[in-house]
Design an enzyme around this catalytic site. Structure first.
Site, PDB file in Angstrom:
ATOM      1  N   HIS A 262      -3.209 -36.422  24.884  1.00 32.67           N
ATOM      2  CA  HIS A 262      -3.185 -35.972  26.279  1.00 32.67           C
ATOM      3  C   HIS A 262      -1.777 -35.614  26.748  1.00 32.67           C
ATOM      4  CE1 HIS A 262      -7.439 -36.712  26.726  1.00 32.67           C
ATOM      5  NE2 HIS A 262      -7.373 -36.115  27.895  1.00 32.67           N
ATOM      6  N   HIS A 279      -9.417 -27.609  29.313  1.00 30.83           N
ATOM      7  CA  HIS A 279      -8.751 -28.909  29.123  1.00 30.83           C
ATOM      8  C   HIS A 279      -8.950 -29.465  27.710  1.00 30.83           C
ATOM      9  CE1 HIS A 279      -7.439 -33.003  30.071  1.00 30.83           C
ATOM     10  NE2 HIS A 279      -8.561 -33.430  29.522  1.00 30.83           N
TER      11      HIS A 279
END
Ligand SMILES: [Zn+2]
Length: 395
Positions: A262, A279
């Site tokens: 992330h 994402h």
């Protein structure tokens, strides 16, 4: 005995109060919202509203609830959250329902928190693990990662209608799989480092187990689920993947710990080249980079690259729009990914920017060689590979 001033070790797990998943369950939304609030505000965009308005309105009517829709501005910025919070206060609403993708839901949470009311997540796609958590990601107007915002509680309800998920373009589901596969890779690393989770303190066995379960469910079900959703079918594999992408990954990342994948994602948002990616697609580049950086066994890395390439996730810098950029661009990505507050420092070794840069750079040749070996087509740069997605709400 000597006196100790060390902070005691705490472990914690946090969760939404209720999770409901099933085909057609949107028709029961009103009866699930009624115990939470009597004046809901439904935050959604025009596309999702067109698809769901009749069902939501009828379900609220049956539950004796008024219905008020508010259009989401499109980007989950701090200003947008404030605007929605003001609307909530102005109309005396007591629960915010985020209906749509991750960006809508993150904004609904932020607005609910600012307005001091409860909130509910109704994802219409399984594209991220945002719906269950007690945090939002705040972006700039340009779509770059700005910060995490933490709340004192998780949503009171997460409700997922699997038929809506199956009716959405398959790229949303694939992106959610990319996001969810990272969960175990990151939780495993954070656990090795005894790093803190997003829930605070160390991970519980339960948090780690959920992250691992998400991984196992996806390796078993992701490929058949993607095939099914291409045909808008809700099969047991689709139900399994929706749960893995939403509940297992959501609780797994929040209470299991984030690490490099992330952080690399956040770094990728700092350059415009990658803005065509969803994402979970950016996260997949991050997962591969992390596996390289932590020296995972070569066979494991290659297996992961092949599996995610077969799913349609980007596995090369070329697909991320970074195939032939100056090193300066990759340095910008790495600088943002290694910022002091980033979760990359949850890795069980000191993180050096040069090492991250080389790991990220190595993804190109690695992805190409695995694809060639597996007989998969050459990776395509964004102009050719970009799939048109009806709604751009994919954060
Ligand atoms: Zn994510």
């Amino acid at each position: 005995m000597a006196e100790t001033t060390a902070t005691p070790v705490t472990r914690s797990l946090i969760a939404p109060a209720r999770y409901v998943q099933g085909r057609g369950v949107l028709a029961d939304l009103g009866s699930y919202v009624a115990p939470i609030g009597s004046a809901p505000l439904v935050l959604t965009d025009a596309v999702v509203r067109r698809m769901t308005e009749a069902t939501v309105t009828e379900s609220f009517r049956r539950a004796g609830l008024p219905v008020r829709f508010e259009e989401f501005g499109g980007t989950p910025t701090a200003a947008e959250a404030r605007r929605v919070a003001e609307t909530v206060a102005e109309h005396g609403c007591d629960v915010v329902v985020g209906l749509g993708g991750g960006a809508t839901i993150d904004t609904a949470k932020a607005a609910g928190d600012e307005a001091g009311v409860r909130w509910v997540s109704v994802p219409t796609v399984a594209s991220t693990d945002a719906p269950t958590s007690a945090l939002s990601v705040v972006y700039t107007e340009e779509g770059a990662f700005e910060s995490y915002r933490f709340y004192t509680r998780n949503p009171d309800l997460v409700l997922v209608d699997t038929q809506l998920v199956a009716d959405a373009p398959v790229r949303f589901l694939v992106s959610g799989i990319g996001d969810a596969l990272a969960t175990w890779i990151e939780a495993r690393a954070a656990q090795r480092a005894s790093g803190p989770t997003m829930a605070g303190g160390l991970a519980t066995h339960a948090g780690i187990a959920l992250a691992r379960l998400s991984w196992d469910v996806l390796w078993e079900n992701a490929l058949p689920a993607v095939e099914a959703v291409r045909r808008n079918l809700v099969t047991p594999a689709v139900e399994a993947v929706v749960e893995a992408n939403t509940l297992l990954s959501g609780m797994g990342f929040e209470s299991g710990g984030l690490a490099a994948a992330h952080a690399i994602h956040d770094g990728l948002t700092a350059v415009p080249h990658t803005h065509h990616l969803a994402h979970g697609e950016k996260v997949n580049i991050g997962s591969i980079t992390q596996l390289v950086l932590e020296a995972a066994p070569s066979a494991e890395i290659r297996e992961f690259v092949e599996f995610t390439a077969r799913l349609g996730l980007p596995t090369t810098l070329t697909e991320a729009g970074l195939g032939d950029v100056d090193e300066e661009v990759l340095r910008t990505v790495v600088e943002a990914a290694t910022a002091p507050e980033e979760t990359i420092h949850n890795l069980p070794f000191p993180v050096v920017a040069e090492d991250v840069l080389d790991a990220l750079t190595s993804v190109e040749a690695l992805g190409r060689s695995v694809r060639a070996e597996a007989g998969l087509p050459e990776p395509q740069a964004p102009e050719q590979h970009r799939v048109k997605v009806p709604t751009a709400r994919m954060a």
